[in-house]
Scaffold this motif. Structure first.
Motif: not given
Length: 63
Positions: A40-53
């Motif tokens: 299980l990987i948890v990392e800071p959300a940054t502007a360069g990483k977005t999750i799309m539905s």
């Protein structure tokens, strides 16, 4: 080698959770979680990483 610490997995009505020890706290208010195999990987959300539905991905495919 990276620092390690054994922590309990806790559960309530909404699911399973962990308390992040102080030495592992992230300096952000939002994070991204993903599962890679048994990890299980948890990392800071940054502007360069977005999750799309899936809906958003379909909209972009049509453009």
């Amino acid at each position: 080698m990276a620092e390690e610490r054994r922590i309990p997995l806790l559960r309530d009505d909404s699911g399973q959770f962990v308390v992040i020890p102080l030495e592992f706290e992230l300096s952000c208010d939002d994070a991204i979680m993903r599962k890679e195999g048994d990890r299980l990987i948890v990392e800071p959300a940054t502007a360069g990483k977005t999750i799309m539905s899936p809906t958003r991905l379909e909209e972009e495919d049509r453009q």
